[in-house]
Design an enzyme around this catalytic site. Structure first.
Site, PDB file in Angstrom:
ATOM      1  N   CYS A 161      -0.169 -15.546   4.152  1.00 15.48           N
ATOM      2  CA  CYS A 161      -1.003 -15.324   5.339  1.00 15.48           C
ATOM      3  C   CYS A 161      -2.476 -15.218   4.957  1.00 15.48           C
ATOM      4  O   CYS A 161      -3.351 -15.730   5.671  1.00 15.48           O
ATOM      5  CB  CYS A 161      -0.546 -14.072   6.084  1.00 15.48           C
ATOM      6  SG  CYS A 161      -0.641 -12.526   5.143  1.00 15.48           S
ATOM      7  N   HIS A 188      -5.327  -5.059   4.316  1.00  9.62           N
ATOM      8  CA  HIS A 188      -4.053  -5.549   4.852  1.00  9.62           C
ATOM      9  C   HIS A 188      -3.261  -4.414   5.488  1.00  9.62           C
ATOM     10  O   HIS A 188      -3.133  -3.336   4.925  1.00  9.62           O
ATOM     11  CB  HIS A 188      -3.230  -6.182   3.719  1.00  9.62           C
ATOM     12  CG  HIS A 188      -2.175  -7.133   4.197  1.00  9.62           C
ATOM     13  ND1 HIS A 188      -1.056  -6.719   4.878  1.00  9.62           N
ATOM     14  CD2 HIS A 188      -2.083  -8.489   4.090  1.00  9.62           C
ATOM     15  CE1 HIS A 188      -0.316  -7.776   5.174  1.00  9.62           C
ATOM     16  NE2 HIS A 188      -0.913  -8.856   4.708  1.00  9.62           N
TER      17      HIS A 188
END
Length: 349
Positions: A161, A188
């Protein structure tokens, strides 16, 4: 009617990305191209059905979900559910699988991935990087190199991602201004390899600490992922990652040394223009005063926050990039599956 019959898809590993992939497909205008016929997930069917219906991050599923026997029914369409813990534990050949979407994250080497092919899957699409470039036939970031897919591949990786978020940004900066060096710090959201409270479970001692009480530095392979897609930047990138106590949405704080003089306005103008021309879902731009929750369920690979663009001196720039690490990534996984389907469908299954 689609130009070719729908291809038969299976999902191996029905966690965060596996369920988001199914939801993204259900919401996609391209859904007629695919038919999910099998899911392999060790959890019991009742829990699988429940977590398909209700999601704390992405809301209630906008369709009918039922469980009966060994099947999960989505709007009346049956999906056979198995609970194997090895690639050979499922008779994939019996399901006539055109494409397996591998979302467990457990299999990264070619020898491991080939086991799915040997067990009857025609092709495997990874929702994570391969162990190395040689362990897959191609690593793809949609919008950057998906046109390299020929249809003859057996194992393709959709990268990570974070790679999907930052590679389009670095690619554009490098083409326009030239990138000398880049330092990426990913902020994150928490992941399921972290405990809610401190506990013994992981070789990385930081990941034994409570996910919801601290910001936690963790290892990242983002530099390696960037250099795999943008080999001209090999040896000129570094990356760090910090897990932060929110459920979803991440950001990358990018510091980049450029080869041409540049002002913040030049960078913002570049990305604002690029966002208008980019393929749907790839790149967005905003000057609004955002918080991370604004990007929950956002399908873009990356959104440049123009309000946070800074420069110091003539060639040092700082950009801030938002992305939904679940929903954005699942949509790119679907984009790659759709493009790959078009390629191999030309020559028959």
């Amino acid at each position: 009617m689609p130009p070719h019959p729908p291809i038969r898809i299976a999902i191996n590993g029905y966690g965060r990305i596996g369920r988001c992939f199914l939801r993204a497909l259900h919401a996609s205008p391209h859904r007629a191209q695919f038919r999910i016929v099998a899911i392999n997930e060790p959890a019991d069917l009742a829990t699988i059905a429940y977590l398909t219906r209700f999601d704390s991050t992405h809301g209630v599923f906008p369709g009918k979900v039922e469980a009966e026997g060994d099947y999960l029914h989505i709007d009346g369409n049956p999906i056979h559910v198995t609970h194997a813990t090895t690639p050979e534990g499922v008779n994939w050949k019996e399901h006539d699988i055109d494409l397996l979407v591998e979302c467990s994250g457990r299999y990264t080497g070619r020898d491991e991935l080939t086991r799915f092919l040997d067990a009857g899957c025609r092709r495997v699409l990874l929702s994570h990087p391969g162990q190395s470039a040689q362990d897959v036939d191609l690593t793809v970031v949609y919008g950057i190199n998906h046109h390299a897919i020929t249809g003859g591949e057996r194992i393709v990786s959709n990268a990570s991602c974070t790679t999907n978020a930052i590679v389009p940004v670095l690619d554009l900066l490098d083409r326009e201004f030239g990138v000398e060096h880049a330092l990426m710090t990913t902020l994150h959201s928490v992941m399921n390899d972290q405990p809610l409270i401190d506990g013994y479970h992981h070789a990385d001692l930081r990941l034994t600490r409570s996910a919801m009480q601290s910001m936690i530095p963790v290892a990242t392979g983002l530099s390696k992922g960037v250099e795999r897609l943008l080999p001209q930047l090999k040896g000129r990138t570094q990356a760090k990652s910090v897990r932060v106590p929110i459920l979803n949405v991440s950001a990358i704080d990018l510091v980049v040394s450029l080869r041409r003089d540049v002002a913040a306005e030049d960078i913002n103008r570049l990305f604002s223009s690029a966002a208008r021309r980019a393929p749907a879902g790839l790149l967005a731009y905003s000057n609004d005063p955002h918080a991370s929750v604004d990007f929950n369920h956002n399908p873009h690979s990356a959104t440049i926050d123009g309000s946070q663009t800074r420069t110091i001196g003539p060639r040092l720039a700082n950009l801030f990039v938002w992305f939904d690490n679940e929903w954005g990534y699942a949509n790119r996984l679907l984009d790659v599956a759709s493009y790959w389907r078009a390629c191999f469908a030309k020559n028959g299954r």
